[in-house]
Scaffold this active site. Sequence first.
Site, PDB file in Angstrom:
ATOM      1  N   LEU A 147       9.018   1.039  23.229  1.00  0.00           N
ATOM      2  CA  LEU A 147      10.249   1.059  22.430  1.00  0.00           C
ATOM      3  C   LEU A 147      10.373  -0.166  21.530  1.00  0.00           C
ATOM      4  CD1 LEU A 147      12.916   2.587  24.857  1.00  0.00           C
ATOM      5  CD2 LEU A 147      11.819   3.662  22.887  1.00  0.00           C
ATOM      6  N   SER A 158       2.644   6.526   9.106  1.00  0.00           N
ATOM      7  CA  SER A 158       2.960   5.544   8.067  1.00  0.00           C
ATOM      8  C   SER A 158       4.384   5.703   7.570  1.00  0.00           C
ATOM      9  CB  SER A 158       2.002   5.688   6.886  1.00  0.00           C
ATOM     10  OG  SER A 158       2.381   4.784   5.864  1.00  0.00           O
ATOM     11  N   LYS A 178      -5.708   6.992   8.494  1.00  0.00           N
ATOM     12  CA  LYS A 178      -4.629   5.992   8.437  1.00  0.00           C
ATOM     13  C   LYS A 178      -5.193   4.620   8.058  1.00  0.00           C
ATOM     14  CE  LYS A 178      -0.560   4.078   8.850  1.00  0.00           C
ATOM     15  NZ  LYS A 178      -0.671   2.693   9.150  1.00  0.00           N
ATOM     16  N   HIS A 192      -5.760   4.630   4.438  1.00  0.00           N
ATOM     17  CA  HIS A 192      -4.423   4.501   3.825  1.00  0.00           C
ATOM     18  C   HIS A 192      -4.052   3.018   3.733  1.00  0.00           C
ATOM     19  CE1 HIS A 192      -0.116   3.720   4.352  1.00  0.00           C
ATOM     20  NE2 HIS A 192       0.116   4.828   3.657  1.00  0.00           N
ATOM     21  N   ASN A 193      -4.266   2.298   4.825  1.00  0.00           N
ATOM     22  CA  ASN A 193      -3.890   0.889   4.835  1.00  0.00           C
ATOM     23  C   ASN A 193      -4.780   0.050   3.922  1.00  0.00           C
ATOM     24  OD1 ASN A 193      -2.063   1.766   6.746  1.00  0.00           O
ATOM     25  ND2 ASN A 193      -2.288  -0.044   8.027  1.00  0.00           N
ATOM     26  N   GLU A 213      -3.388   0.527   0.702  1.00  0.00           N
ATOM     27  CA  GLU A 213      -2.114  -0.233   0.702  1.00  0.00           C
ATOM     28  C   GLU A 213      -2.379  -1.711   0.367  1.00  0.00           C
ATOM     29  OE1 GLU A 213       0.425   0.439   4.263  1.00  0.00           O
ATOM     30  OE2 GLU A 213       0.297  -1.720   4.574  1.00  0.00           O
ATOM     31  N   TYR A 214      -3.387  -2.295   1.022  1.00  0.00           N
ATOM     32  CA  TYR A 214      -3.735  -3.696   0.748  1.00  0.00           C
ATOM     33  C   TYR A 214      -4.083  -3.866  -0.738  1.00  0.00           C
ATOM     34  CZ  TYR A 214      -4.322  -5.612   5.555  1.00  0.00           C
ATOM     35  OH  TYR A 214      -4.135  -6.085   6.834  1.00  0.00           O
TER      36      TYR A 214
END
Length: 494
Positions: free
Chosen positions: A12, A130, A185, A188-189, A192-193
């Site tokens: 959590l 994401s 993913k 994707h990152n 993103e960078y």
Amino acid sequence: MDEKADIGLIGLAVMGENLALNMADKGWRVAVHNRSLDKVDAFLRDRAHNKPIIKARSLSEMVLQLAKPRKILLMVKAGAAVDDLLDRLIPLLGPEDIVIDGGNSHFSDSARRSLRLAEKGLLFVGAGISGGEEGALLGPSIMPGGHEEAWPEIEPVFSSIAARAADGSVCCAWLGSSGAGHFIKMVHNGIEYADMQLIAEAFDILRRLGGLDPEAISRIFSHWNQGDLSSYLLQITADILAKKEEGDGGMLVDSILDVAGEKGTGRWTAIAALDLGVPAGTIAEAVFARAISARKAQRVKSHTLLPGPQPDTTNPPDKAQQDALVQDAFDALHGAKLVALAQGFALLQDANRQYGWDIDQAKVASIWRGGCIIRTAFLDRIASVFAERPELDNVLIDPAFHAPMAASQTGWRRTVAKAMQSGLPVPGLASALSWYDAYRSRCLPANLIQAQRDYFGAHRYERNDRPRGEFFHTRWTEIGHRDPPNPSDSEEDR
Ligand code: 6PG
């Protein structure tokens, strides 16, 4: 007996909490557990109050609370924590129960875990998620891969919580076997960078060469965000640049230390590209740019020691020059961003062929159109191109991108040249341009590299007047290798 929960969620932290709330808001009953139970109590008292979210005091209690086949989403830190949790969870589960890892795990770990769970008759899904905290709550982009038998069971939950693209389609789709979801993913990152670095360079150019202040640049970025360059990252950058410090009214961005952090996914993308021999220099440069930023003390020292020009901030350009520079920076960002996306998709294509994942690139582009950090208008066009031409080696080959690449050229080249002459580092924009020029070069000086390799190591070379696959060796010196090279050393073209 109490109604069973539809899904369990372990971990959590903010992403976990927000995903649980998102699922509960869509009507799913969620059992939640966290290593520290105080966290669960606080969540149930506060944000989850009056929602269909129940507390699991232990993993075994969660297992009893869940409807079969059980679906358990792990939202814990990538790495050893996932394996530790699996050690404790696996013995409690029964046939066809499903474990989903929603963290940023390395794809090779997900592939290994798929095998491990399969041995026990369990199903494993590695799902890249994401969109950050807000995405988790309001609709992320979800990239699941692994044991496909799990998909019909988890699809209703995932599809209900995922983002919707502008055309209403769901930003979640089954993407392939084993580590495919986490590989996607990761890429994707990596993109993103690259995108973040390119935007940061455009900011630096407008600021230090254009003499514009952050608020003016914020307005420029907002304007760019209305058109072709529209993206989540550009939009949040415009917001960031308009943000003032509390109290004294200075711009917040100016008070933030210029040392970029990283958690590893961009680095993994660059490593995967190197491992597969995929040219993805702009993604790699974005990782290196963070690494050089982190050497702040060394940079401060070498600033006074190493010769070279410094951008002249005392003599700002006049309005006409400023306008021209802004237009050129737009072109540079436009061209380089397309190259970064093209590099990411080319990496996916090669990995897909190498690992046999059966990834549908059009689907990937499509689910990246909403919810995720790299959502951008370009992805519509990329999705349509791959839908028509799934086997394309590189998306820029398609005529859909010829006109945009032609239009961005001149300004992009001027921007890079000007930055370099002024001593302003632009590793992203420059590497993207070099990639572009290399990719469209009929001839490269690799002939010389082959000759050098043959000279010192008898590595042999192919000739451009002979069929591919025929190898030659030259005895470059008197003491050079006399024997014909071993045919088993022959080197294939990638
Ligand atoms: C996302 C983000 C998310 C996270 C990155 C940040 O898609 O929601 O990519 O996964 O923000 O891991 O990565 P760095 O800390 O390495 O910049």
